[in-house]
Design an enzyme around this catalytic site. Structure first.
Site, PDB file in Angstrom:
ATOM      1  N   HIS A   1     -25.369   0.186   5.511  1.00 11.18           N
ATOM      2  CA  HIS A   1     -26.520   0.985   5.093  1.00 11.18           C
ATOM      3  C   HIS A   1     -26.075   2.016   4.065  1.00 11.18           C
ATOM      4  CE1 HIS A   1     -29.644   0.090   8.305  1.00 11.18           C
ATOM      5  NE2 HIS A   1     -28.577  -0.549   8.748  1.00 11.18           N
TER       6      HIS A   1
ATOM      7  N   ASP B   1     -33.209   5.547  10.670  1.00  6.56           N
ATOM      8  CA  ASP B   1     -33.220   4.090  10.539  1.00  6.56           C
ATOM      9  C   ASP B   1     -34.310   3.542  11.459  1.00  6.56           C
ATOM     10  OD1 ASP B   1     -32.769   1.379  10.510  1.00  6.56           O
ATOM     11  OD2 ASP B   1     -30.682   1.489  11.167  1.00  6.56           O
TER      12      ASP B   1
ATOM     13  N   ASN C   1     -22.665   3.509  11.137  1.00  8.30           N
ATOM     14  CA  ASN C   1     -21.976   2.382  11.756  1.00  8.30           C
ATOM     15  C   ASN C   1     -20.574   2.781  12.243  1.00  8.30           C
ATOM     16  OD1 ASN C   1     -21.613  -0.267  12.641  1.00  8.30           O
ATOM     17  ND2 ASN C   1     -20.807  -0.960  10.682  1.00  8.30           N
TER      18      ASN C   1
ATOM     19  N   GLU D   1     -26.334   5.434  14.624  1.00  9.85           N
ATOM     20  CA  GLU D   1     -25.350   4.449  15.060  1.00  9.85           C
ATOM     21  C   GLU D   1     -23.935   5.043  14.991  1.00  9.85           C
ATOM     22  OE1 GLU D   1     -24.741  -0.400  14.867  1.00  9.85           O
ATOM     23  OE2 GLU D   1     -25.975   0.572  13.333  1.00  9.85           O
TER      24      GLU D   1
ATOM     25  N   ASN E   1     -35.322   0.346  11.334  1.00 12.70           N
ATOM     26  CA  ASN E   1     -35.121  -1.094  11.519  1.00 12.70           C
ATOM     27  C   ASN E   1     -36.394  -1.881  11.233  1.00 12.70           C
ATOM     28  OD1 ASN E   1     -32.408  -2.004  12.146  1.00 12.70           O
ATOM     29  ND2 ASN E   1     -32.512  -0.630  13.905  1.00 12.70           N
TER      30      ASN E   1
END
Length: 250
Positions: free
Chosen positions: A241, A148, A12, A38, A150
């Site tokens: 996360h 990831d 992130n 990300e 999702n």
């Protein structure tokens, strides 16, 4: 036989994590490969002093914009080949890196979020089906698929009904199909039904253990018996996360 350690983390915003030294606990694990999703940046905007000193070769793939997506792969051993897409059309999304090493292939993924509109769900399913097609071609080789997704795959991967509605059966079926190709969810090899999660809406949800397991290591059938451990590093809490760690005896 040698040990291979890989860590995967939806960071992130990698520059923020570096600036705040949030990335240090991951670096201290001394993994052979670190996968960041990300990242929200491109290589050109990274702190070059950090890259020079971190001890890794790095491969960046920028996302759709400066505020979304992006992958970075940090690796001590230089791969033989690095590709940045399943298909050419996926390259612009910054969501797939394929790294061929001498004795295994690593597929680094960051799947789109499929919620909000039918178009977003279709975009996600297209991406996942491209992954499936690639995995089908590689299923008889030593392959690790990580990142990831999702998606909360099974009932044990989500905490409550409110979380469940985020993920459609179509998305979950893609992971069923991946397993039908022989790929194994490495975490579930030794954690059969434990409700441990990798993603939370906020810190309060994290403290209440109300989350979802969206981050995975899938290994090909040929590598399943070489998995030494697969754990969630939930003590590292600077992102929504948690990092996940895979250790293999190769």
């Amino acid at each position: 036989m040698s040990e291979l350690k890989i860590i995967s983390w939806n960071v992130n915003g990698i520059r923020t994590r570096i600036k705040n030294k949030d990335v240090n606990p991951v670096l201290e694990k001394e993994a052979d490969i670190i996968l960041f999703q990300e990242t929200k940046t491109a290589y050109e905007k990274m702190d070059k002093k950090f890259l020079d000193k971190c001890g890794y070769e790095s491969y960046f793939l920028k996302g759709e914009s400066a505020r979304t997506g992006g992958l970075a792969t940090f690796t001590k051993e230089k791969p033989c080949i690095v590709r940045r897409f399943f298909k050419e059309s996926a390259d612009a999304l910054g969501r797939a890196s394929i790294l061929n090493y001498e004795n295994f292939t690593l597929i680094h993924v960051y799947a789109p979020v499929g919620t909000g509109t039918k178009a977003k769900l279709n975009e996600k399913l297209d991406y996942l089906n491209n992954l499936l097609s690639f995995a089908d071609l590689a299923k008889d080789k030593d392959v690790i698929i990580a990142g990831d997704f999702n998606i909360a795959h099974k009932e044990a991967d989500i905490s409550d009904l409110d979380t469940k509605v985020t993920f459609t059966e179509e998305e979950r079926e893609v992971l069923d199909k991946l397993e039908s190709l022989g790929f194994v969810d490495a975490f579930r090899l030794s954690n059969k039904e434990e409700k441990q999660f990798t993603s939370w809406k906020n810190q309060e949800a994290r403290e209440m253990n109300e989350g979802a397991r969206l981050d995975y290591f899938f290994v090909s059938k040929s590598l399943a018996d070489k998995v030494k451990s697969c754990t969630i590093l939930d003590e590292i809490d600077s992102s929504k996360h948690a990092p996940i760690e895979l250790i293999l005896d190769l």
